[in-house]
Scaffold this motif. Structure first.
Motif, PDB file in Angstrom:
ATOM      1  N   UNK A   1      19.366  22.989  46.583  1.00  0.00           N
ATOM      2  CA  UNK A   1      19.615  24.128  45.683  1.00  0.00           C
ATOM      3  C   UNK A   1      20.120  25.367  46.435  1.00  0.00           C
ATOM      4  N   UNK A   2      21.022  26.088  45.799  1.00  0.00           N
ATOM      5  CA  UNK A   2      21.571  27.329  46.358  1.00  0.00           C
ATOM      6  C   UNK A   2      21.761  28.340  45.230  1.00  0.00           C
ATOM      7  N   UNK A   3      21.969  29.588  45.605  1.00  0.00           N
ATOM      8  CA  UNK A   3      22.388  30.627  44.657  1.00  0.00           C
ATOM      9  C   UNK A   3      23.862  30.893  44.916  1.00  0.00           C
ATOM     10  N   UNK A   4      24.642  30.927  43.856  1.00  0.00           N
ATOM     11  CA  UNK A   4      26.089  31.126  43.990  1.00  0.00           C
ATOM     12  C   UNK A   4      26.477  32.407  43.273  1.00  0.00           C
ATOM     13  N   UNK A   5      27.015  33.380  44.024  1.00  0.00           N
ATOM     14  CA  UNK A   5      27.500  34.627  43.409  1.00  0.00           C
ATOM     15  C   UNK A   5      28.995  34.464  43.187  1.00  0.00           C
ATOM     16  N   UNK A   6      29.377  34.269  41.934  1.00  0.00           N
ATOM     17  CA  UNK A   6      30.774  34.066  41.560  1.00  0.00           C
ATOM     18  C   UNK A   6      31.372  35.397  41.135  1.00  0.00           C
ATOM     19  N   UNK A   7      32.361  35.882  41.890  1.00  0.00           N
ATOM     20  CA  UNK A   7      32.955  37.181  41.596  1.00  0.00           C
ATOM     21  C   UNK A   7      33.854  37.101  40.370  1.00  0.00           C
ATOM     22  N   UNK A   8      34.058  38.269  39.743  1.00  0.00           N
ATOM     23  CA  UNK A   8      34.880  38.327  38.540  1.00  0.00           C
ATOM     24  C   UNK A   8      36.287  37.806  38.800  1.00  0.00           C
ATOM     25  N   UNK A   9      36.925  37.296  37.743  1.00  0.00           N
ATOM     26  CA  UNK A   9      38.256  36.718  37.902  1.00  0.00           C
ATOM     27  C   UNK A   9      39.276  37.754  38.352  1.00  0.00           C
ATOM     28  N   UNK A  10      39.159  39.008  37.861  1.00  0.00           N
ATOM     29  CA  UNK A  10      40.135  40.013  38.265  1.00  0.00           C
ATOM     30  C   UNK A  10      40.004  40.349  39.745  1.00  0.00           C
ATOM     31  N   UNK A  11      38.790  40.224  40.292  1.00  0.00           N
ATOM     32  CA  UNK A  11      38.608  40.429  41.726  1.00  0.00           C
ATOM     33  C   UNK A  11      39.170  39.244  42.496  1.00  0.00           C
ATOM     34  N   UNK A  12      38.923  38.039  41.983  1.00  0.00           N
ATOM     35  CA  UNK A  12      39.406  36.841  42.664  1.00  0.00           C
ATOM     36  C   UNK A  12      40.930  36.779  42.702  1.00  0.00           C
ATOM     37  N   UNK A  13      41.596  37.435  41.746  1.00  0.00           N
ATOM     38  CA  UNK A  13      43.058  37.419  41.714  1.00  0.00           C
ATOM     39  C   UNK A  13      43.683  38.501  42.592  1.00  0.00           C
ATOM     40  N   UNK A  14      42.850  39.336  43.195  1.00  0.00           N
ATOM     41  CA  UNK A  14      43.330  40.404  44.082  1.00  0.00           C
ATOM     42  C   UNK A  14      43.537  39.807  45.478  1.00  0.00           C
ATOM     43  N   UNK A  15      44.783  39.624  45.867  1.00  0.00           N
ATOM     44  CA  UNK A  15      45.075  38.956  47.134  1.00  0.00           C
ATOM     45  C   UNK A  15      44.567  39.738  48.342  1.00  0.00           C
ATOM     46  N   UNK A  16      44.605  41.051  48.248  1.00  0.00           N
ATOM     47  CA  UNK A  16      44.083  41.855  49.356  1.00  0.00           C
ATOM     48  C   UNK A  16      42.586  41.617  49.525  1.00  0.00           C
ATOM     49  N   UNK A  17      41.860  41.578  48.398  1.00  0.00           N
ATOM     50  CA  UNK A  17      40.428  41.336  48.460  1.00  0.00           C
ATOM     51  C   UNK A  17      40.134  39.933  48.999  1.00  0.00           C
ATOM     52  N   UNK A  18      40.924  38.956  48.586  1.00  0.00           N
ATOM     53  CA  UNK A  18      40.727  37.588  49.079  1.00  0.00           C
ATOM     54  C   UNK A  18      40.918  37.562  50.593  1.00  0.00           C
ATOM     55  N   UNK A  19      41.912  38.282  51.076  1.00  0.00           N
ATOM     56  CA  UNK A  19      42.122  38.349  52.523  1.00  0.00           C
ATOM     57  C   UNK A  19      40.941  38.953  53.251  1.00  0.00           C
ATOM     58  N   UNK A  20      40.394  40.028  52.702  1.00  0.00           N
ATOM     59  CA  UNK A  20      39.219  40.660  53.303  1.00  0.00           C
ATOM     60  C   UNK A  20      38.028  39.708  53.233  1.00  0.00           C
TER      61      UNK A  20
END
Length: 413
Positions: free
Chosen positions: A32-51
């Motif tokens: 078992x684990x806890x998964x923090x799934x970020x909002x879709x608009x954040x996931x679509x931000x390429x700069x944020x994905x890079x960071x």
């Protein structure tokens, strides 16, 4: 309904929601684990994905008994997730909601645990930036500590830094929860380890008092208080513990203790706090004229009314005030003239339990009774003084001879 997160994890059940994303109970290769799934608009931000990818090594390298371990970072299509150890328990906000305030020994034991975790993170160059009760988890399966406190673990490391990208905030925005923001963050300075110490001291104050030292009302008013007001003592708090709080709530970052020092000092005080009951203080209300203040003519109820908890102020309109209240939401940095808008001075003092709220009908009524009492006492004194003067004068006249009376008259010019 289960959903796949990357190729190795499956999310089964939602545990909580926040402004950044949703926490799921999930399953991975090791259990078992806890998964923090970020909002879709954040996931679509390429700069944020890079960071997100750049921070992978730092986040996965944090390993401490009082830090929730990040096991993996997943980037898969529209999914951006942190996979963390699952802590069997609750968050500190939930406990505060239930108990309102904790006994000093338990409060100090919890905060000392968190300070230990911060010390390990700061040694690795990682600043949390969003220390608050929602991000402190209590391990209900762990051994009980001083005051019956469950082991405390700090979670959500790195999330604030991930969201706070230069393009997203530039130099005109701040990200965090108003009640716990250090003054230097309000003024737009870059966050360093000392901001975590300020936030943790705010959490300790809240655990002891049941409210934060500068919270209440509009978020802008909260931010201004962090910069312009000083905290006042809590009735009944041990002096040594209070001085420790004052030092860690100092406006100057350099005046605050380091996390390792704070943890050690707190543990030194635990024996002297054993058996002390929770403090008995009432929360101060917003001052008249501030947003959130009670109307001046609002009558004071005779029976205790249901209290509205004044914890962290949600920054997203319509958000639910639950244990996952909005956090990483940007606000405009106040201009210097706005921060100076409030009078420099001391924060509103907590009231002794049962004392009337300043400005309330009961408070004004008590003030009128005091004024009437003082006026009546003054009238009695004046009357007594007049009687005494009359008695002294008539007594002198009775004993005086006609010559004496004549000699007492003013001389003619």
């Amino acid at each position: 309904m289960a959903r796949k997160i990357g190729s190795r994890y499956t999310a089964h059940q939602i545990l909580g929601r926040g402004s950044v994303g949703t926490v799921w109970l999930g399953e991975g290769p090791d259990g078992p684990v806890a998964i923090k799934l970020l909002r879709e608009d954040l996931a679509s931000d390429q700069e944020l994905v890079g960071r997100f990818v750049q921070e992978r090594t730092a986040l996965l390298g944090l390993d401490h008994p009082h830090v929730v371990t990040v096991r993996d970072l997943v980037v898969d299509g529209n999914d951006l997730a942190l996979v963390m150890d699952l802590v069997r328990g609750t968050d500190l906000r939930t406990r505060l909601d239930r108990e309102r305030r904790l006994a000093p020994e338990a409060a100090v034991a919890i905060v000392a645990d968190v300070a230990d975790g911060l010390a390990a993170a700061h040694a690795e160059g990682v600043v949390h930036r969003d220390v608050k009760p929602e991000n402190i988890l209590l391990d209900m399966e762990g051994p009980l500590g001083p005051g019956g406190a469950h082991p405390a673990l700090l979670t959500d490391f790195g999330v604030a830094k991930l969201i706070d990208s230069p393009r997203r905030t530039r130099a005109t925005k701040i990200i965090g929860t108003p009640d716990y923001l250090a003054p230097e963050m309000v003024e737009g300075l870059p966050p360093r380890a000392s901001v975590d110490i300020y936030a943790l001291a705010t959490v300790l104050y809240e655990l002891l008092a049941g409210f934060t030292p500068f919270g209440g009302g509009h978020p802008g008013a909260v931010l201004r208080r962090h910069v312009t007001e000083t905290v006042v003592p809590l009735p009944g708090i041990p002096e040594e513990l209070w001085q420790l709080l004052v030092q860690c709530l100092a406006k100057a970052p350099a005046s605050r203790l380091r996390a390792s020092e704070l943890a050690a000092r707190l543990r030194e005080q635990l024996p002297s706090l054993a058996g002390l009951p929770p403090l008995d203080v009432d929360e101060p209300y917003a001052e008249q004229g501030e947003p959130g203040a009670a109307p001046e003519d609002e009558p004071e109820p005779e029976e205790p009314r249901e209290r509205v908890r004044r914890g962290a102020v949600p920054l997203v309109r319509g958000s639910a005030p639950d244990s996952n209240r909005d956090t990483h939401t940007s606000m405009r940095v106040p201009a210097p003239d706005e921060l100076a808008g409030g009078a420099l001075g001391t924060a509103r003092a907590p009231r002794a339990a049962g004392a009337p709220r300043p400005g309330s009908a009961r408070h004004r009524s008590a003030a009128r009774r005091r004024r009437i009492g003082i006026g009546a006492a003054a009238a009695v004194l004046v009357a007594a003084a007049g009687v005494g003067t009359w008695a002294a004068t008539t007594g002198d006249d009775a004993d005086a001879t006609p010559q004496d009376t004549k000699n007492s008259a003013p001389e003619s010019p």
